[in-house]
Design an enzyme around this catalytic site. Structure first.
Site, PDB file in Angstrom:
ATOM      1  N   GLY A   1       0.821  -1.210   0.000  1.00  0.00           N
ATOM      2  CA  GLY A   1       0.000   0.000   0.000  1.00  0.00           C
ATOM      3  C   GLY A   1       0.850   1.252   0.000  1.00  0.00           C
ATOM      4  O   GLY A   1       0.873   2.010   0.981  1.00  0.00           O
TER       5      GLY A   1
ATOM      6  N   GLY B   1       0.580   4.123  -1.411  1.00  0.00           N
ATOM      7  CA  GLY B   1      -0.103   5.398  -1.202  1.00  0.00           C
ATOM      8  C   GLY B   1      -0.224   5.741   0.264  1.00  0.00           C
ATOM      9  O   GLY B   1      -0.094   6.909   0.662  1.00  0.00           O
ATOM     10  N   ASP B   2      -0.469   4.737   1.092  1.00  0.00           N
ATOM     11  CA  ASP B   2      -0.550   4.935   2.536  1.00  0.00           C
ATOM     12  C   ASP B   2       0.827   4.982   3.174  1.00  0.00           C
ATOM     13  O   ASP B   2       1.128   5.879   3.968  1.00  0.00           O
ATOM     14  CB  ASP B   2      -1.339   3.790   3.168  1.00  0.00           C
ATOM     15  CG  ASP B   2      -2.832   3.906   2.933  1.00  0.00           C
ATOM     16  OD1 ASP B   2      -3.396   4.955   3.261  1.00  0.00           O
ATOM     17  OD2 ASP B   2      -3.425   2.946   2.432  1.00  0.00           O
ATOM     18  N   ILE B   3       1.655   4.001   2.865  1.00  0.00           N
ATOM     19  CA  ILE B   3       2.925   3.843   3.569  1.00  0.00           C
ATOM     20  C   ILE B   3       3.879   4.993   3.282  1.00  0.00           C
ATOM     21  O   ILE B   3       4.504   5.553   4.195  1.00  0.00           O
ATOM     22  CB  ILE B   3       3.574   2.491   3.222  1.00  0.00           C
ATOM     23  CG1 ILE B   3       2.736   1.357   3.829  1.00  0.00           C
ATOM     24  CG2 ILE B   3       5.014   2.416   3.714  1.00  0.00           C
ATOM     25  CD1 ILE B   3       3.184  -0.031   3.417  1.00  0.00           C
TER      26      ILE B   3
ATOM     27  N   GLY C   1       2.647   8.067   5.077  1.00  0.00           N
ATOM     28  CA  GLY C   1       2.922   7.968   6.502  1.00  0.00           C
ATOM     29  C   GLY C   1       4.385   8.186   6.835  1.00  0.00           C
ATOM     30  O   GLY C   1       4.726   8.837   7.835  1.00  0.00           O
TER      31      GLY C   1
END
Length: 398
Positions: free
Chosen positions: A177, A179-181, A184
């Protein structure tokens, strides 16, 4: 040494309202290095608690792998933020916090009376970190600001899918992921930068990262190719649009990666292949020439690599030019590099008597202040009594 064992971020208190992946990954990076991260969860808990996968001995379906992996070293308090009492308790906790992290859509925290401007009255040095799909209006209002967004949306809109796939017309999402990682991870850097400023000046600030923006920054090649050559970056399969040979090549028992970035590596590869014709071909002597003949170059290298096993290719190429086998999970678990670097971590189980979990370790190493020993992810609300006992019903310190 005792102080070092607390981690380089010891003393940093983080209130974590985030859920799923982007925010929890960010706060995991902080917690792994000593920050006190307090998850603020609704009565239903972080959505990832129910996402799976679950181990066979998890009869209550409490410990999804998705949640376990990202929420080690954290505490949990369970509050219903729709109640006045809970919101007042949060306002009290904010007074002793250095950082707040949330990844709701714009306006959610404001409607609860917990937006940045309101909390600044309680703690002027607070670093308020917001991860949103399309950023926060404070930094520039996107026409998509109220669209819900997950990893797959960020990968699509930020350009990553348009550059990934087997070839033109075949966009593909990446496995992890990203886009998330990646968002973050960028936010964890931004938080530390803002905390340093707050320590120096006493002034907190609002920190905003949009997932779309983060992925666009990751796809920086897309921008300069379009600007300089008018070229739209397209999926290039397992190759590279500017370099050859560069990418994934077949072995007799799997796949390997080879990255020839400069001419010296090309000459070394040609010698290992025992191909004097390639070594002496003036068309292939430079990066520009090999790019022009990339299809033939990659095909020639593929014809050679598929005649050898991954182990044989490792013996021939390892240490002599950029090379690596394509590993799956089983390969990674038995790779001596992973063991030497401690990259598979053991987490204790939160329930006594049960076997712990193995998760990906934190890759950052400090020589003086190592990462803290990993603790189990928290049960929902397990720290309510400890963290809220000094906060009365009016939300003020007793």
């Amino acid at each position: 040494m005792a102080e070092a064992s607390k981690g380089i971020l010891a003393g940093l208190r983080v209130l974590d309202f985030s859920r799923m992946l982007s925010g929890p990954y960010c706060t995991m990076m902080l917690a792994d290095h000593g920050a006190e991260v307090i998850k603020i969860e609704s009565p239903e808990g972080d959505t990832s608690r129910s996402n799976g996968p679950f181990r066979a001995d998890d009869n209550d379906k409490m410990w999804a792998g998705y949640f376990v992996s990202l929420n080690r070293n954290k505490q949990s308090i369970c509050l219903d933020l729709k109640t006045t009492e809970a919101r007042l308790q949060i306002r009290s906790l904010v007074k002793s916090a250095h950082v707040l992290v949330e990844n709701f859509r714009p306006g959610v925290m404001e409607r609860l009376g917990l937006g940045y401007e309101a909390l600044l009255e309680d703690n002027p040095a607070l670093v308020y970190a917001a991860i949103r799909g399309f950023g926060d209006p404070r930094s520039g209002e996107s026409p998509y600001a109220q669209w819900p967004s997950y990893d797959v949306v960020a990968q699509a809109m930020g350009g990553l899918m348009s550059m990934t796939g087997q070839g033109p017309g075949s966009p593909m999402k990446t496995g992890p992921g990203i886009g998330d990682i990646f968002t973050g991870m960028m936010m964890s850097f931004a938080i530390i930068a803002a905390v340093r400023h707050a320590e120096r000046t006493g002034q907190g600030q609002f920190v905003d990262i949009g997932m779309y923006d983060a992925i666009l920054s990751l796809c920086e090649r897309l921008v300069y190719l379009y600007d300089m050559e008018g070229q739209i970056a397209e999926p290039a399969g397992n190759g590279h649009p500017l370099l050859a040979p560069f990418g994934i090549f077949p072995a007799s028992d799997g796949w390997v990666s080879i990255g020839v970035v400069d001419d010296a590596f090309w000459r070394e590869l040609a010698r290992i292949m025992q191909r004097d014709d390639l070594l002496n071909d003036p068309r292939l002597a430079t990066k520009t020439g090999r790019r022009r003949h990339a299809q033939d170059v990659n095909a020639t290298v593929s014809d050679w690599t598929r005649c050898h096993s991954k182990a044989t290719l490792g013996n021939l190429l390892g240490g002599r030019l950029p090379f690596g086998p394509v590993n799956d999970a089983a390969d990674i678990f038995r790779d001596p590099h992973v063991t030497a670097r401690g990259m598979i971590a053991e987490l204790p189980h939160a329930e006594p008597g049960k076997a712990g979990w193995r998760v990906a370790a934190n890759p950052i190493h400090f020589s003086k202040t190592p990462a803290v020993p990993l603790t189990a992810p928290p049960e929902l609300g397990q720290d309510n009594d400890n963290l809220l006992r000094h906060v009365d019903r009016a939300g003020t310190d007793e």
